[in-house]
Motif scaffolding. Structure first.
Motif, PDB file in Angstrom:
ATOM      1  N   ARG A 163     -51.487 -54.454  50.847  1.00  0.00           N
ATOM      2  CA  ARG A 163     -51.902 -55.199  49.649  1.00  0.00           C
ATOM      3  C   ARG A 163     -51.196 -56.543  49.567  1.00  0.00           C
ATOM      4  O   ARG A 163     -51.786 -57.555  49.169  1.00  0.00           O
ATOM      5  CB  ARG A 163     -51.600 -54.374  48.396  1.00  0.00           C
ATOM      6  CG  ARG A 163     -52.138 -54.995  47.114  1.00  0.00           C
ATOM      7  CD  ARG A 163     -51.885 -54.086  45.923  1.00  0.00           C
ATOM      8  NE  ARG A 163     -52.445 -54.663  44.717  1.00  0.00           N
ATOM      9  CZ  ARG A 163     -51.817 -55.556  43.946  1.00  0.00           C
ATOM     10  NH1 ARG A 163     -50.601 -55.964  44.273  1.00  0.00           N
ATOM     11  NH2 ARG A 163     -52.395 -56.038  42.856  1.00  0.00           N
ATOM     12  N   MET A 200     -53.005 -58.923  51.779  1.00  0.00           N
ATOM     13  CA  MET A 200     -54.318 -59.341  51.307  1.00  0.00           C
ATOM     14  C   MET A 200     -54.241 -60.262  50.089  1.00  0.00           C
ATOM     15  O   MET A 200     -55.062 -61.158  49.942  1.00  0.00           O
ATOM     16  CB  MET A 200     -55.156 -58.104  50.949  1.00  0.00           C
ATOM     17  CG  MET A 200     -55.579 -57.267  52.144  1.00  0.00           C
ATOM     18  SD  MET A 200     -56.663 -58.170  53.260  1.00  0.00           S
ATOM     19  CE  MET A 200     -58.033 -58.548  52.192  1.00  0.00           C
ATOM     20  N   LYS A 259     -59.067 -55.324  54.233  1.00  0.00           N
ATOM     21  CA  LYS A 259     -59.233 -54.667  52.944  1.00  0.00           C
ATOM     22  C   LYS A 259     -59.545 -53.189  53.109  1.00  0.00           C
ATOM     23  O   LYS A 259     -59.070 -52.346  52.336  1.00  0.00           O
ATOM     24  CB  LYS A 259     -60.354 -55.358  52.159  1.00  0.00           C
ATOM     25  CG  LYS A 259     -60.495 -54.877  50.728  1.00  0.00           C
ATOM     26  CD  LYS A 259     -61.541 -55.679  49.983  1.00  0.00           C
ATOM     27  CE  LYS A 259     -61.654 -55.234  48.536  1.00  0.00           C
ATOM     28  NZ  LYS A 259     -62.682 -56.025  47.803  1.00  0.00           N
TER      29      LYS A 259
END
Length: 424
Positions: free
Chosen positions: A195, A198, A215
């Protein structure tokens, strides 16, 4: 699983040897049969493997940078073939091939350490089964079976039966609580690592298949760890939790000091770099010089954060150079006083000539009757008094006809337009 274990058996002996060497060191400190000695041996094995994988990690970073440089081309392909997904994928693959980049390069560290993971699993499985493996002999096997980490044996699993756990002198509750906590921490660290990648280190202005893959991995990997974690021995969970924490810390360092262009991390980095450069007046680190050099080379293709960085340097009287250095710009000069102190002075502005009125321009361009240009009042004022002829000092009579055409052609209201010649 035996087939996989036999396939990775060539690395089982080196892995078991490294664990035994670390166990000898930690056993002398904490005791040979303690969980600290065996647990720290596994942690040290992870650190050693990750240090060896640093060159591969650097290669991964370079491949990721190469993917970022292709973002404008990817965006053009998406806009050109937005209604043809198959042709869009073909053009993307063609672009990857021509540039020599690989969108799956982010998985290289995981693939590289997979043999060590399966070898360690095979070693711990042999300890749980009471079988000697690699360089672990009978005495080391008994010592490893006695080792407990927070009450859970090193070779115990979440799904082990009560009899199996009792044979290792432990309780089912201790084993399942410890393994459950470690599985949750392992999955959470993996999710946070993906995370962070991203949300902070990806250019969100361009949607590419690479971003979609990242993702997807952000949700797939934690689920995989949670599902397969119940079949991992405690020692393997220690191994995988340690490598996840190492990856998370390594990625945080890279994102902070070498972010991807167009990401939120780059905007934060350039803000810190602006304060640093404007305070010291130069770029001191080699990595900072590399980033400044890349920003200068982009020219008009800079993103918003990079343009703010260049503008902030200009306001501070600095200019980024092509080699990545920062020097004082020509827009600001620095003078030294007599006592040696530096004083910043603004450059002298170029004085524009005063704009003349139409009457002045007409008067300066008129000629006398003898063909010479008439001298204007401004020019007369600049001449010294003794340089003027004596005749000019005498006042002219009102009835004299010696006035020039320039004087006779001017009225009280200003100059008149010349009359057109009369037609005969």
């Amino acid at each position: 699983m035996d087939t996989i274990a036999s396939f990775f058996s060539f690395i089982t002996t080196p892995v078991s040897w490294v664990i035994v060497q670390f166990h000898t060191v930690y056993g002398a400190i904490f005791g040979p049969d303690t969980g600290w000695a065996w647990g720290l041996s596994i942690v040290s094995l992870v650190i050693l493997i990750r240090i060896c994988l640093i060159p591969l990690f650097v290669k991964q970073i370079k491949a990721t940078r190469a993917m970022q440089t292709l973002q404008p081309e990817m965006k053009k392909i998406q806009e050109r073939y937005k209604n043809d997904k198959q042709r869009q994928s073909e053009e993307m693959m063609k672009l990857y091939k021509e540039s020599g980049t690989n969108p799956l390069s982010s998985c290289l560290p995981i693939l590289a350490q997979s043999p060590f993971f399966f070898a360690l699993y095979h070693v711990l499985n042999g300890i749980a089964s009471g079988k000697t493996i690699g360089v672990i002999n009978t005495s080391l096997l008994e010592s490893a079976r006695k080792a407990h980490i927070f009450g859970a044996p090193l070779a115990a699993k979440f799904k082990d039966s009560a009899d199996t756990i009792a044979a290792m002198h432990a309780s089912v509750t201790d084993v399942r609580v410890v393994t459950a906590i470690m599985i949750i921490l392992m999955s959470a660290s993996q999710f946070y690592t993906q995370r962070q990648l991203m949300t902070k280190n990806v250019d969100t202005t361009v949607k590419t298949p690479f971003m979609q893959q990242q993702k997807m991995l952000m949700y797939v990997f934690p689920i995989m760890f949670a599902v397969f974690g119940i079949n991992f021995p405690v020692g393997v969970l220690v191994y995988w939790l340690t490598t996840n924490v190492w990856t998370m810390g390594q990625q945080m360092y890279v994102i902070r000091n070498n972010p991807n262009p167009g990401s939120k991390a780059q905007a934060s980095y350039l803000e810190r770099l602006t304060k640093h450069v404007t305070h010291h007046g130069k770029v001191r680190r080699r990595s900072e010089r590399t980033i400044v050099k890349a920003i200068v080379a982009k020219g008009r293709d800079r993103n918003e954060a990079e343009r703010k960085f260049i503008n902030a340097l200009s306001k501070a009287g600095l200019a980024a150079q092509a080699d990545g250095s920062v020097v004082k710009s020509e827009a600001q000069a620095v003078a030294e006083t007599e006592d040696g102190t530096a004083v910043t002075t603004a450059p002298a502005r170029r004085q524009q000539p005063k704009r003349q009125s139409k009457a002045q321009r007409h008067q300066s361009g008129t000629k006398t009757s003898d063909g010479d240009t008439a001298t204007t009042s401004l020019e007369k004022s600049d001449e010294p008094q003794d340089a003027k002829p004596a005749a000019a000092k005498q006042p002219q009579k009102s009835g004299s006809g010696t006035r020039s055409k320039a004087q006779s052609g001017q009225s009280k209201g200003g100059p008149q337009r010349p009359k057109s010649p009369s037609k005969k």
